[in-house]
Write a protein that holds these residues in place. Structure first.
Motif, PDB file in Angstrom:
ATOM      1  N   ILE A  12      37.440 109.845  15.139  1.00 48.25           N
ATOM      2  CA  ILE A  12      38.166 109.699  13.708  1.00 48.25           C
ATOM      3  C   ILE A  12      39.159 110.748  13.649  1.00 48.25           C
ATOM      4  N   LYS A  13      38.888 111.848  14.116  1.00 53.17           N
ATOM      5  CA  LYS A  13      39.815 112.994  14.010  1.00 53.17           C
ATOM      6  C   LYS A  13      40.767 112.914  14.893  1.00 53.17           C
ATOM      7  N   ALA A  14      40.639 112.683  16.101  1.00 55.35           N
ATOM      8  CA  ALA A  14      41.248 112.389  17.260  1.00 55.35           C
ATOM      9  C   ALA A  14      42.484 111.462  17.106  1.00 55.35           C
ATOM     10  N   VAL A  15      42.101 110.363  16.275  1.00 54.53           N
ATOM     11  CA  VAL A  15      42.990 109.241  16.299  1.00 54.53           C
ATOM     12  C   VAL A  15      43.645 109.377  14.801  1.00 54.53           C
ATOM     13  N   PHE A  16      43.177 109.760  13.813  1.00 49.60           N
ATOM     14  CA  PHE A  16      43.711 109.715  12.438  1.00 49.60           C
ATOM     15  C   PHE A  16      44.162 111.094  11.997  1.00 49.60           C
ATOM     16  N   GLY A  17      43.786 112.389  12.724  1.00 43.05           N
ATOM     17  CA  GLY A  17      44.163 113.474  12.331  1.00 43.05           C
ATOM     18  C   GLY A  17      43.333 114.130  11.237  1.00 43.05           C
ATOM     19  N   ASP A  18      43.549 115.433  11.036  1.00 41.52           N
ATOM     20  CA  ASP A  18      42.654 116.244  10.122  1.00 41.52           C
ATOM     21  C   ASP A  18      42.874 115.969   8.575  1.00 41.52           C
ATOM     22  N   ALA A  19      41.935 115.287   7.790  1.00 37.27           N
ATOM     23  CA  ALA A  19      42.103 114.924   6.591  1.00 37.27           C
ATOM     24  C   ALA A  19      42.375 116.073   5.765  1.00 37.27           C
ATOM     25  N   ASP A  21      44.307 118.562   6.325  1.00 37.14           N
ATOM     26  CA  ASP A  21      45.709 118.992   6.580  1.00 37.14           C
ATOM     27  C   ASP A  21      46.523 118.988   5.144  1.00 37.14           C
ATOM     28  N   PRO A  22      46.983 120.027   4.554  1.00 39.56           N
ATOM     29  CA  PRO A  22      47.764 119.606   3.425  1.00 39.56           C
ATOM     30  C   PRO A  22      48.871 118.892   3.240  1.00 39.56           C
ATOM     31  N   ASN A  23      49.441 118.418   4.425  1.00 34.53           N
ATOM     32  CA  ASN A  23      50.442 117.570   4.461  1.00 34.53           C
ATOM     33  C   ASN A  23      50.084 116.267   5.142  1.00 34.53           C
ATOM     34  N   PHE A  24      48.673 115.845   4.871  1.00 33.46           N
ATOM     35  CA  PHE A  24      48.141 114.664   5.417  1.00 33.46           C
ATOM     36  C   PHE A  24      48.722 113.450   4.619  1.00 33.46           C
ATOM     37  N   GLU A  25      48.917 113.468   3.470  1.00 37.44           N
ATOM     38  CA  GLU A  25      49.433 112.396   2.838  1.00 37.44           C
ATOM     39  C   GLU A  25      50.883 112.139   3.405  1.00 37.44           C
ATOM     40  N   SER A  26      51.815 112.966   3.326  1.00 38.96           N
ATOM     41  CA  SER A  26      53.181 112.624   3.667  1.00 38.96           C
ATOM     42  C   SER A  26      53.251 112.315   5.376  1.00 38.96           C
ATOM     43  N   LYS A  27      52.533 113.018   5.913  1.00 39.06           N
ATOM     44  CA  LYS A  27      52.366 112.836   7.528  1.00 39.06           C
ATOM     45  C   LYS A  27      51.975 111.406   8.125  1.00 39.06           C
ATOM     46  N   TYR A  28      50.802 110.928   7.183  1.00 38.04           N
ATOM     47  CA  TYR A  28      50.140 109.714   7.778  1.00 38.04           C
ATOM     48  C   TYR A  28      49.671 108.659   6.970  1.00 38.04           C
ATOM     49  N   LEU A  29      50.118 108.538   5.580  1.00 42.40           N
ATOM     50  CA  LEU A  29      49.821 107.441   4.638  1.00 42.40           C
ATOM     51  C   LEU A  29      51.465 106.556   4.730  1.00 42.40           C
ATOM     52  N   GLN A  30      50.861 105.401   4.399  1.00 45.60           N
ATOM     53  CA  GLN A  30      52.015 104.646   4.242  1.00 45.60           C
ATOM     54  C   GLN A  30      51.662 103.492   3.408  1.00 45.60           C
TER      55      GLN A  30
END
Length: 150
Positions: A12-19, A21-30
């Motif tokens: 999960i972490k390898a595919v989707f990143g570190d939940a 991460d303070p920038n998770f929303e801007s980097k990964y959410l759509q």
């Protein structure tokens, strides 16, 4: 293009990143448009937000539900993205990555033995989701998550 389903926390972490991460929303959410309206706390919603890698997986499920005339079974939306631990545990919930959805929470509450129809479950499974009604421990029949083994 559909994303492949990861197994276990490391994948999960390898595919989707570190939940965390303070920038998770801007980097990964759509944000994406739903093929039909859902209700969230009684209000109509036409958009949802998830991890960018599984937008197509979510779109496929909702389009199939609409095409097969099953929208009456899937109309109340409980959310996708929310940073929180699993209920009663310290491990992060799959909602923390935006890779899980809760649907019909009043009809299928946590711990209930009520289940979505086989047609709805198959539509989600065909798009790579695992059904919370099939968890080996505490059942979560409102929940579909885009991973196994976690």
């Amino acid at each position: 293009m559909l994303t492949q389903t990861p197994k276990g926390l490391a994948e999960i972490k390898a595919v989707f990143g570190d939940a965390n991460d303070p920038n998770f929303e801007s980097k990964y959410l759509q944000t994406f448009d739903l093929p039909y309206p859902l209700l969230y706390d009684g209000k109509t919603v036409m958009h949802a937000r998830c991890h960018r890698l599984i937008v197509d997986n979510f779109l496929q499920t909702f389009q199939q539900i609409k095409d097969r005339g099953l929208t009456g079974q899937v109309k109340n939306y409980g959310g996708i993205y929310r940073v929180r631990p699993k209920q009663g545990l310290s491990d992060p919930s799959t909602h923390s990555w935006g890779i899980a959805i809760d649907l019909e929470p009043a009809r299928y509450p946590l711990g209930s033995k009520n289940r979505f129809s086989g047609d709805v479950v198959r539509i989600f499974e065909d798009a790579g989701f695992f059904y919370g009604g099939d968890f080996s421990g505490r059942l979560d029949p409102m929940h579909f998550q885009f991973c196994t083994g976690y």
